[in-house]
Design a protein around this motif. Structure first.
Motif, PDB file in Angstrom:
ATOM      1  N   ILE A 156       0.675  -1.226   0.158  1.00  0.00           N
ATOM      2  CA  ILE A 156       0.026  -0.113  -0.027  1.00  0.00           C
ATOM      3  C   ILE A 156       0.903   1.219  -0.092  1.00  0.00           C
ATOM      4  O   ILE A 156       1.948   1.353   0.370  1.00  0.00           O
ATOM      5  CB  ILE A 156      -1.064   0.201   1.139  1.00  0.00           C
ATOM      6  CG1 ILE A 156      -0.243   0.044   2.617  1.00  0.00           C
ATOM      7  CG2 ILE A 156      -1.898  -1.012   1.214  1.00  0.00           C
ATOM      8  CD1 ILE A 156      -1.319   0.320   3.724  1.00  0.00           C
ATOM      9  N   GLU A 157       0.296   2.477  -0.425  1.00  0.00           N
ATOM     10  CA  GLU A 157       0.942   3.463  -0.479  1.00  0.00           C
ATOM     11  C   GLU A 157       0.657   4.186   0.863  1.00  0.00           C
ATOM     12  O   GLU A 157      -0.647   4.608   0.967  1.00  0.00           O
ATOM     13  CB  GLU A 157       0.399   4.368  -1.662  1.00  0.00           C
ATOM     14  CG  GLU A 157       0.631   4.042  -3.046  1.00  0.00           C
ATOM     15  CD  GLU A 157       1.940   4.147  -3.541  1.00  0.00           C
ATOM     16  OE1 GLU A 157       2.914   5.012  -2.860  1.00  0.00           O
ATOM     17  OE2 GLU A 157       2.456   3.240  -4.251  1.00  0.00           O
TER      18      GLU A 157
ATOM     19  N   ASN B  33       5.316  -1.751   1.892  1.00  0.00           N
ATOM     20  CA  ASN B  33       4.772  -0.646   1.615  1.00  0.00           C
ATOM     21  C   ASN B  33       5.487   0.541   1.235  1.00  0.00           C
ATOM     22  O   ASN B  33       6.384   0.645   1.618  1.00  0.00           O
ATOM     23  CB  ASN B  33       3.485  -0.182   2.771  1.00  0.00           C
ATOM     24  CG  ASN B  33       2.548  -1.426   2.994  1.00  0.00           C
ATOM     25  OD1 ASN B  33       2.509  -1.940   2.238  1.00  0.00           O
ATOM     26  ND2 ASN B  33       2.259  -1.452   4.244  1.00  0.00           N
TER      27      ASN B  33
ATOM     28  N   VAL C 102       0.688   9.569  -6.264  1.00  0.00           N
ATOM     29  CA  VAL C 102      -0.162   8.495  -6.235  1.00  0.00           C
ATOM     30  C   VAL C 102      -1.126   8.750  -5.001  1.00  0.00           C
ATOM     31  O   VAL C 102      -0.620   8.939  -3.828  1.00  0.00           O
ATOM     32  CB  VAL C 102       0.773   7.075  -6.113  1.00  0.00           C
ATOM     33  CG1 VAL C 102      -0.310   5.901  -5.795  1.00  0.00           C
ATOM     34  CG2 VAL C 102       1.542   7.040  -7.366  1.00  0.00           C
ATOM     35  N   THR C 103      -2.354   8.440  -5.342  1.00  0.00           N
ATOM     36  CA  THR C 103      -3.310   8.687  -4.142  1.00  0.00           C
ATOM     37  C   THR C 103      -2.893   7.535  -3.087  1.00  0.00           C
ATOM     38  O   THR C 103      -2.752   6.565  -3.374  1.00  0.00           O
ATOM     39  CB  THR C 103      -4.506   8.520  -4.690  1.00  0.00           C
ATOM     40  OG1 THR C 103      -4.909   9.467  -5.440  1.00  0.00           O
ATOM     41  CG2 THR C 103      -5.467   8.710  -3.204  1.00  0.00           C
ATOM     42  N   PRO C 104      -2.657   8.192  -1.673  1.00  0.00           N
ATOM     43  CA  PRO C 104      -2.147   7.113  -1.005  1.00  0.00           C
ATOM     44  C   PRO C 104      -3.400   6.317  -0.297  1.00  0.00           C
ATOM     45  O   PRO C 104      -4.691   6.759  -0.501  1.00  0.00           O
ATOM     46  CB  PRO C 104      -1.776   8.135   0.400  1.00  0.00           C
ATOM     47  CG  PRO C 104      -2.451   9.335   0.318  1.00  0.00           C
ATOM     48  CD  PRO C 104      -2.734   9.396  -1.315  1.00  0.00           C
ATOM     49  N   ASP C 105      -2.999   5.050  -0.117  1.00  0.00           N
ATOM     50  CA  ASP C 105      -4.122   4.256   0.875  1.00  0.00           C
ATOM     51  C   ASP C 105      -4.242   4.521   2.291  1.00  0.00           C
ATOM     52  O   ASP C 105      -5.476   4.124   2.883  1.00  0.00           O
ATOM     53  CB  ASP C 105      -3.666   2.698   0.559  1.00  0.00           C
ATOM     54  CG  ASP C 105      -3.453   2.292  -0.707  1.00  0.00           C
ATOM     55  OD1 ASP C 105      -4.482   2.433  -1.775  1.00  0.00           O
ATOM     56  OD2 ASP C 105      -2.220   1.944  -1.207  1.00  0.00           O
TER      57      ASP C 105
ATOM     58  N   ILE D 254     -10.092   7.847   2.400  1.00  0.00           N
ATOM     59  CA  ILE D 254      -8.623   7.445   2.693  1.00  0.00           C
ATOM     60  C   ILE D 254      -8.466   7.506   4.296  1.00  0.00           C
ATOM     61  O   ILE D 254      -8.738   8.567   4.898  1.00  0.00           O
ATOM     62  CB  ILE D 254      -7.550   8.497   2.396  1.00  0.00           C
ATOM     63  CG1 ILE D 254      -7.536   8.686   0.627  1.00  0.00           C
ATOM     64  CG2 ILE D 254      -6.130   7.887   2.720  1.00  0.00           C
ATOM     65  CD1 ILE D 254      -6.816   9.925   0.105  1.00  0.00           C
TER      66      ILE D 254
ATOM     67  N   ARG E 276      -8.134   2.621  -4.539  1.00  0.00           N
ATOM     68  CA  ARG E 276      -7.656   4.064  -4.728  1.00  0.00           C
ATOM     69  C   ARG E 276      -8.598   4.522  -5.811  1.00  0.00           C
ATOM     70  O   ARG E 276      -8.750   4.199  -7.018  1.00  0.00           O
ATOM     71  CB  ARG E 276      -6.403   3.850  -5.657  1.00  0.00           C
ATOM     72  CG  ARG E 276      -5.156   4.135  -4.597  1.00  0.00           C
ATOM     73  CD  ARG E 276      -3.809   3.887  -5.034  1.00  0.00           C
ATOM     74  NE  ARG E 276      -2.998   3.212  -4.209  1.00  0.00           N
ATOM     75  CZ  ARG E 276      -2.201   2.101  -4.532  1.00  0.00           C
ATOM     76  NH1 ARG E 276      -2.176   2.047  -5.728  1.00  0.00           N
ATOM     77  NH2 ARG E 276      -1.370   1.597  -3.685  1.00  0.00           N
TER      78      ARG E 276
END
Length: 150
Positions: free
Chosen positions: A11-12, A37, A62-65, A94, A149
C-alpha cells in the motif's frame, strides 16, 4: 514494486511529519521490518494537502491508501488537514491515523470528531515506536480491507 508472495499488494502510505527524528524512525521501522509498503513523506500541512490534491510539484502523486498524520505541523495544523481530508469528496475515504505525541483528551476527542480512523500516541522509546508502526502496518495491510484508490 512487486506483489508480495502472500498475495497482498503493498500500500501507499503518506507520512505527514515535521520532526526529522520521527521521520527517520518511521522510515527505519519500514526498512527494519521489511515492510513492503511505499512510504512518502511531506513535512507540513500545506504540503500534505497539495500532495493529496495533486497540485504543483505533486501533479503525478499517487493517491495514498493510508495517511499517518501528526497534529502539530507548520503552515497547516494537522487538525486542519484532517478536517480538509474528511470534507473532500475525493479524499474522505482515505483512512487517516493520527500519529502524534499529544496525549491530551481534547486532541483525541477533536481528532475523532473530525473522523480520524485511529489515534495513536507516539512512544518515545525507539523499539516501542517501531513496534507501533509495525502494528499499524499489519492492521491496515493484513486485517483491514481498504477502499480502492480513487
Amino acid at each position: 514494486m512487486t506483489a508480495p508472495a502472500d498475495g497482498k499488494s503493498p500500500i501507499e502510505v503518506l507520512l505527514v511529519e515535521d520532526d526529522p527524528g520521527d521521520v527517520l524512525m518511521t522510515q527505519e521501522a519500514f526498512e527494519e521490518h521489511k515492510l513492503r509498503n511505499r512510504l512518502t513523506v511531506v513535512s507540513d500541512g500545506a504540503e500534505a494537502l497539495a500532495y493529496l490534491r495533486r497540485e504543483g510539484q505533486y501533479a503525478d502523486a499517487v493517491t495514498p491508501d493510508l495517511v499517518l498524520l501528526d497534529l502539530n505541523l507548520p503552515r497547516r495544523d494537522g487538525r486542519e488537514v484532517l478536517a480538509e481530508i474528511k470534507r473532500d469528496e475525493q479524499l474522505c475515504r482515505i483512512p487517516v491515523v493520527v500519529l502524534t505525541t499529544s496525549q491530551a483528551d481534547e486532541d483525541i476527542l477533536r481528532s475523532y470528531q473530525l473522523h480520524a480512523n485511529a489515534y495513536v500516541t507516539k512512544p518515545v522509546d525507539f523499539e516501542r515506536f517501531i513496534s507501533v508502526v509495525r502494528q499499524i502496518d499489519e492492521f491496515f495491510v493484513s486485517v483491514v480491507k481498504l477502499p480502492p484508490r480513487g
